[in-house]
Design a protein around this motif. Structure first.
Motif, PDB file in Angstrom:
ATOM      1  N   MET A 147       3.161  13.386  13.902  1.00  0.00           N
ATOM      2  CA  MET A 147       3.447  14.102  12.847  1.00  0.00           C
ATOM      3  C   MET A 147       3.250  15.481  12.848  1.00  0.00           C
ATOM      4  SD  MET A 147       2.234  10.920  11.776  1.00  0.00           S
ATOM      5  CE  MET A 147       1.354  10.812  10.433  1.00  0.00           C
ATOM      6  N   ARG A 202      -4.941   3.619  19.049  1.00  0.00           N
ATOM      7  CA  ARG A 202      -5.521   4.977  19.227  1.00  0.00           C
ATOM      8  C   ARG A 202      -5.299   5.509  20.274  1.00  0.00           C
ATOM      9  NH1 ARG A 202      -6.233   6.941  13.882  1.00  0.00           N
ATOM     10  NH2 ARG A 202      -6.896   5.639  12.432  1.00  0.00           N
ATOM     11  N   GLU A 258      -8.095  -1.033  10.120  1.00  0.00           N
ATOM     12  CA  GLU A 258      -8.304  -0.594  11.580  1.00  0.00           C
ATOM     13  C   GLU A 258      -7.906  -1.120  12.767  1.00  0.00           C
ATOM     14  OE1 GLU A 258      -8.738   2.972  11.725  1.00  0.00           O
ATOM     15  OE2 GLU A 258      -8.758   2.779  13.813  1.00  0.00           O
ATOM     16  N   ILE A 279      -0.322  12.190   2.573  1.00  0.00           N
ATOM     17  CA  ILE A 279      -1.137  12.869   3.169  1.00  0.00           C
ATOM     18  C   ILE A 279      -0.657  14.436   2.764  1.00  0.00           C
ATOM     19  CG2 ILE A 279      -1.639  14.110   5.610  1.00  0.00           C
ATOM     20  CD1 ILE A 279      -0.576  11.253   6.573  1.00  0.00           C
ATOM     21  N   TYR A 287      -4.709  -1.340   4.242  1.00  0.00           N
ATOM     22  CA  TYR A 287      -5.372  -0.807   5.426  1.00  0.00           C
ATOM     23  C   TYR A 287      -6.211  -1.705   6.292  1.00  0.00           C
ATOM     24  CZ  TYR A 287      -8.272   2.148   8.216  1.00  0.00           C
ATOM     25  OH  TYR A 287      -9.048   2.883   9.154  1.00  0.00           O
ATOM     26  N   TYR A 304      -4.461  -0.557  14.372  1.00  0.00           N
ATOM     27  CA  TYR A 304      -4.299   0.432  15.000  1.00  0.00           C
ATOM     28  C   TYR A 304      -4.547   0.388  16.507  1.00  0.00           C
ATOM     29  CZ  TYR A 304      -4.349   3.634  10.849  1.00  0.00           C
ATOM     30  OH  TYR A 304      -4.108   4.266   9.584  1.00  0.00           O
ATOM     31  N   ARG A 328      -0.643  15.441  13.183  1.00  0.00           N
ATOM     32  CA  ARG A 328      -1.422  14.393  12.914  1.00  0.00           C
ATOM     33  C   ARG A 328      -0.940  13.179  13.444  1.00  0.00           C
ATOM     34  NH1 ARG A 328      -4.793  14.471   7.845  1.00  0.00           N
ATOM     35  NH2 ARG A 328      -5.046  12.332   8.168  1.00  0.00           N
ATOM     36  N   GLY A 329      -1.640  11.934  13.080  1.00  0.00           N
ATOM     37  CA  GLY A 329      -1.092  10.980  13.721  1.00  0.00           C
ATOM     38  C   GLY A 329      -1.812  10.654  15.226  1.00  0.00           C
ATOM     39  N   HIS A 351      -1.113   7.661  17.069  1.00  0.00           N
ATOM     40  CA  HIS A 351      -1.276   6.028  16.991  1.00  0.00           C
ATOM     41  C   HIS A 351      -0.254   5.359  16.953  1.00  0.00           C
ATOM     42  CE1 HIS A 351      -0.938   6.083  12.861  1.00  0.00           C
ATOM     43  NE2 HIS A 351      -1.624   7.062  12.585  1.00  0.00           N
ATOM     44  N   ARG A 391       0.803  -1.176  -0.041  1.00  0.00           N
ATOM     45  CA  ARG A 391       0.062   0.103   0.261  1.00  0.00           C
ATOM     46  C   ARG A 391       0.893   1.209   0.047  1.00  0.00           C
ATOM     47  NH1 ARG A 391      -2.978   2.225   5.103  1.00  0.00           N
ATOM     48  NH2 ARG A 391      -1.737   0.442   5.914  1.00  0.00           N
ATOM     49  N   TYR A 437       0.269   5.351   0.481  1.00  0.00           N
ATOM     50  CA  TYR A 437      -0.528   6.425   0.528  1.00  0.00           C
ATOM     51  C   TYR A 437       0.323   7.768   0.924  1.00  0.00           C
ATOM     52  CZ  TYR A 437      -0.096   5.904   5.863  1.00  0.00           C
ATOM     53  OH  TYR A 437       0.558   5.512   6.990  1.00  0.00           O
TER      54      TYR A 437
HETATM   55  P1  TYD Z   1      -5.001   7.973   9.888  1.00  0.00           P
HETATM   56  O1  TYD Z   1      -3.783   6.839   9.661  1.00  0.00           O
HETATM   57  O2  TYD Z   1      -5.537   7.922  11.230  1.00  0.00           O
HETATM   58  O3  TYD Z   1      -4.254   9.249   9.815  1.00  0.00           O
HETATM   59  P2  TYD Z   1      -3.537  10.442  10.581  1.00  0.00           P
HETATM   60  O4  TYD Z   1      -2.899   9.433  11.558  1.00  0.00           O
HETATM   61  O5  TYD Z   1      -2.572  11.098   9.787  1.00  0.00           O
HETATM   62  O6  TYD Z   1      -4.396  11.344  11.196  1.00  0.00           O
HETATM   63  O7  TYD Z   1      -6.021   8.010   8.781  1.00  0.00           O
HETATM   64  C1  TYD Z   1      -7.140   8.979   8.611  1.00  0.00           C
HETATM   65  C2  TYD Z   1      -8.380   8.182   8.286  1.00  0.00           C
HETATM   66  O8  TYD Z   1      -7.961   7.677   6.769  1.00  0.00           O
HETATM   67  C3  TYD Z   1      -8.767   6.989   9.111  1.00  0.00           C
HETATM   68  O9  TYD Z   1     -10.152   7.262   9.026  1.00  0.00           O
HETATM   69  C4  TYD Z   1      -8.436   5.890   8.478  1.00  0.00           C
HETATM   70  C5  TYD Z   1      -8.211   6.434   6.759  1.00  0.00           C
HETATM   71  N1  TYD Z   1      -7.327   5.482   6.039  1.00  0.00           N
HETATM   72  C6  TYD Z   1      -7.631   4.629   5.103  1.00  0.00           C
HETATM   73  O10 TYD Z   1      -8.954   4.268   4.912  1.00  0.00           O
HETATM   74  N2  TYD Z   1      -6.842   3.979   4.433  1.00  0.00           N
HETATM   75  C7  TYD Z   1      -5.465   4.275   4.836  1.00  0.00           C
HETATM   76  O11 TYD Z   1      -4.643   3.573   3.941  1.00  0.00           O
HETATM   77  C8  TYD Z   1      -5.026   5.240   5.683  1.00  0.00           C
HETATM   78  C9  TYD Z   1      -3.681   5.282   5.953  1.00  0.00           C
HETATM   79  C10 TYD Z   1      -6.115   5.734   6.455  1.00  0.00           C
END
Ligand code: TYD
Length: 135
Positions: free
Chosen positions: A98, A122, A117, A38, A115, A120, A47-48, A50, A34, A36
């Motif tokens: 971050m 959090r 959840e 930001i 991805y 994680y 941000r972050g 977690h 994957r 991604y």
């Molecule tokens: P998150 O990892 O919490 O971002 P950050 O730590 O920078 O704030 O992700 C933000 C949102 O995006 C959260 O609802 C999960 C979603 N997400 C996905 O759907 N797919 C992904 O690959 C990632 C990284 C996040």
């Protein structure tokens, strides 16, 4: 702390900029599943907040200045990402935040899993309990 800084291979053509590249499993210690990124983040945003139970990632900042605040429950480190030829490999079990030190900095991430959840953590206290049980 399970972190590693990588010099991203880069080819500079004088006056024409630089091409940087890395190859999964050669330059990175894992296969990429994957990518991604930001973007569009104002200056000063954090941000972050977690950790991941299993995910391995490489992070790099092709433009701007982002401060990575890392914490493995024992040690805290701050690593700036402000050089497009440097990558930061993070293992799991690291709490990360971050800080966008420059508006519109871009954070790119290559990860070894899709991805999820469930991967994680959090809540910081839950993170400390989770890594405490592993020790
Ligand atoms: P998150 O990892 O919490 O971002 P950050 O730590 O920078 O704030 O992700 C933000 C949102 O995006 C959260 O609802 C999960 C979603 N997400 C996905 O759907 N797919 C992904 O690959 C990632 C990284 C996040």
């Amino acid at each position: 702390m399970q972190i590693q800084t990588i010099d991203i291979r880069s080819i500079t053509d004088p006056g024409e900029g630089t091409l940087s590249f890395f190859e999964a499993e050669r330059d990175l210690p894992f296969a990429i599943k994957r990518i991604y990124y930001i973007h569009g983040v104002p200056k000063g945003i954090l941000r972050g907040g977690h950790a991941h139970k299993n995910l391995r990632q490489m992070l790099w900042c092709p433009r701007g200045d982002i401060l990575m605040r890392l914490d493995d429950g024992t040690e805290k480190r701050e690593v700036p990402l402000n050089d497009p030829t440097k990558g930061l490999v993070l293992g799991s079990d690291i709490w990360r935040e971050m800080l966008w030190r420059e508006a519109d900095s871009v954070l790119c991430v290559a990860a070894d899993a899709w991805y999820s959840e469930e991967d994680y953590i959090r809540d910081y206290d839950e993170f400390l309990r989770y890594i405490g049980k592993k020790k």
